[in-house]
Design a protein around this motif. Structure first.
Motif, PDB file in Angstrom:
ATOM      1  N   GLN A 129       1.226  -1.014  -0.049  1.00 36.59           N
ATOM      2  CA  GLN A 129       0.631   0.105   0.256  1.00 36.59           C
ATOM      3  C   GLN A 129       0.804   1.384  -0.572  1.00 36.59           C
ATOM      4  O   GLN A 129       1.044   2.243  -0.442  1.00 36.59           O
ATOM      5  N   HIS A 130       2.042   1.570   0.493  1.00 27.74           N
ATOM      6  CA  HIS A 130       3.064   2.495   0.875  1.00 27.74           C
ATOM      7  C   HIS A 130       3.078   3.207  -0.457  1.00 27.74           C
ATOM      8  O   HIS A 130       3.700   3.912  -1.391  1.00 27.74           O
ATOM      9  N   PHE A 131       4.145   1.682  -1.915  1.00 31.11           N
ATOM     10  CA  PHE A 131       3.838   1.797  -3.247  1.00 31.11           C
ATOM     11  C   PHE A 131       3.191   2.073  -4.467  1.00 31.11           C
ATOM     12  O   PHE A 131       3.175   2.501  -4.865  1.00 31.11           O
ATOM     13  N   SER A 132       1.642   1.649  -4.078  1.00 31.77           N
ATOM     14  CA  SER A 132       0.461   2.099  -4.508  1.00 31.77           C
ATOM     15  C   SER A 132      -0.264   2.519  -4.869  1.00 31.77           C
ATOM     16  O   SER A 132      -0.369   3.652  -3.949  1.00 31.77           O
ATOM     17  N   PRO A 133      -0.588   3.744  -5.883  1.00 30.42           N
ATOM     18  CA  PRO A 133      -0.631   4.593  -6.999  1.00 30.42           C
ATOM     19  C   PRO A 133      -2.783   4.670  -5.676  1.00 30.42           C
ATOM     20  O   PRO A 133      -3.566   4.267  -6.103  1.00 30.42           O
ATOM     21  N   GLY A 134      -2.717   6.230  -5.760  1.00 26.31           N
ATOM     22  CA  GLY A 134      -4.276   5.984  -4.936  1.00 26.31           C
ATOM     23  C   GLY A 134      -5.541   6.434  -6.163  1.00 26.31           C
ATOM     24  O   GLY A 134      -4.911   6.732  -7.279  1.00 26.31           O
ATOM     25  N   GLU A 135      -5.942   6.839  -5.640  1.00 27.03           N
ATOM     26  CA  GLU A 135      -7.339   7.942  -6.710  1.00 27.03           C
ATOM     27  C   GLU A 135      -7.444   8.664  -7.099  1.00 27.03           C
ATOM     28  O   GLU A 135      -8.360   8.942  -7.767  1.00 27.03           O
ATOM     29  N   VAL A 136      -6.466   9.287  -6.440  1.00 25.27           N
ATOM     30  CA  VAL A 136      -6.227  10.876  -6.840  1.00 25.27           C
ATOM     31  C   VAL A 136      -5.655  11.668  -8.120  1.00 25.27           C
ATOM     32  O   VAL A 136      -4.969  11.041  -8.528  1.00 25.27           O
ATOM     33  N   ASN A 137      -6.466  12.486  -8.511  1.00 26.66           N
ATOM     34  CA  ASN A 137      -5.753  12.863  -9.121  1.00 26.66           C
ATOM     35  C   ASN A 137      -4.633  14.034  -9.575  1.00 26.66           C
ATOM     36  O   ASN A 137      -4.878  15.854  -8.665  1.00 26.66           O
ATOM     37  N   TYR A 138      -3.279  14.014  -9.501  1.00 26.91           N
ATOM     38  CA  TYR A 138      -2.066  14.374  -8.734  1.00 26.91           C
ATOM     39  C   TYR A 138      -2.468  15.920  -9.345  1.00 26.91           C
ATOM     40  O   TYR A 138      -1.608  16.982  -8.322  1.00 26.91           O
ATOM     41  N   THR A 139      -2.181  15.933 -10.362  1.00 31.29           N
ATOM     42  CA  THR A 139      -2.226  16.707 -11.110  1.00 31.29           C
ATOM     43  C   THR A 139      -2.681  18.006 -10.891  1.00 31.29           C
ATOM     44  O   THR A 139      -2.838  19.270 -10.370  1.00 31.29           O
ATOM     45  N   GLU A 140      -4.174  17.872 -10.993  1.00 30.48           N
ATOM     46  CA  GLU A 140      -4.875  19.067 -10.547  1.00 30.48           C
ATOM     47  C   GLU A 140      -4.858  18.938  -9.183  1.00 30.48           C
ATOM     48  O   GLU A 140      -5.027  20.359  -9.127  1.00 30.48           O
ATOM     49  N   GLU A 141      -4.967  18.355  -7.781  1.00 26.70           N
ATOM     50  CA  GLU A 141      -4.949  18.720  -6.217  1.00 26.70           C
ATOM     51  C   GLU A 141      -3.479  19.729  -6.093  1.00 26.70           C
ATOM     52  O   GLU A 141      -3.777  20.692  -5.511  1.00 26.70           O
ATOM     53  N   HIS A 142      -2.734  19.632  -6.964  1.00 27.48           N
ATOM     54  CA  HIS A 142      -0.783  20.074  -6.667  1.00 27.48           C
ATOM     55  C   HIS A 142      -1.266  21.395  -7.405  1.00 27.48           C
ATOM     56  O   HIS A 142      -1.297  22.739  -6.642  1.00 27.48           O
ATOM     57  N   TYR A 143      -1.929  21.223  -8.739  1.00 30.64           N
ATOM     58  CA  TYR A 143      -2.774  23.028  -9.119  1.00 30.64           C
ATOM     59  C   TYR A 143      -3.926  23.766  -8.205  1.00 30.64           C
ATOM     60  O   TYR A 143      -3.227  24.684  -8.010  1.00 30.64           O
ATOM     61  N   GLN A 144      -4.203  22.953  -7.636  1.00 31.56           N
ATOM     62  CA  GLN A 144      -5.360  23.708  -6.405  1.00 31.56           C
ATOM     63  C   GLN A 144      -4.712  24.057  -5.701  1.00 31.56           C
ATOM     64  O   GLN A 144      -4.834  24.858  -4.974  1.00 31.56           O
ATOM     65  N   TRP A 145      -3.996  23.309  -5.263  1.00 28.45           N
ATOM     66  CA  TRP A 145      -2.759  23.374  -3.935  1.00 28.45           C
ATOM     67  C   TRP A 145      -1.593  24.729  -3.880  1.00 28.45           C
ATOM     68  O   TRP A 145      -1.651  25.205  -3.487  1.00 28.45           O
TER      69      TRP A 145
END
Length: 74
Positions: free
Chosen positions: A29-45
């Motif tokens: 689980q530590h190395f498994s990708p999640g269901e999150v759109n990281y690109t979109e999340e990072h832009y918002q952040w």
């Protein structure tokens, strides 16, 4: 030569044999990708933070996590 599936099966078996089922799952689980759109999340952040804020967060994260792997190994 082994197939990719054979290598994966052998790897999972080695993890379970070495760590046990629960800890093997935790490791995977530590190395498994999640269901999150990281690109979109990072832009918002990043819209909410200055570059200096980002650098300070990174610096603090490094200080906070100096022993993160040591805890798992011990």
């Amino acid at each position: 030569m082994k197939t990719q599936n054979e290598i994966i099966e052998q790897g999972y078996k080695a993890l379970v044999d070495s760590l046990g089922v629960v800890d093997a799952i935790r490791f995977i689980q530590h190395f498994s990708p999640g269901e999150v759109n990281y690109t979109e999340e990072h832009y918002q952040w990043l819209k909410q933070k200055s570059l200096n804020d980002v650098f300070q967060d990174i610096e603090q994260l490094g200080k906070d996590n100096l022993d993160q792997y040591q805890k798992v190994i011990e």
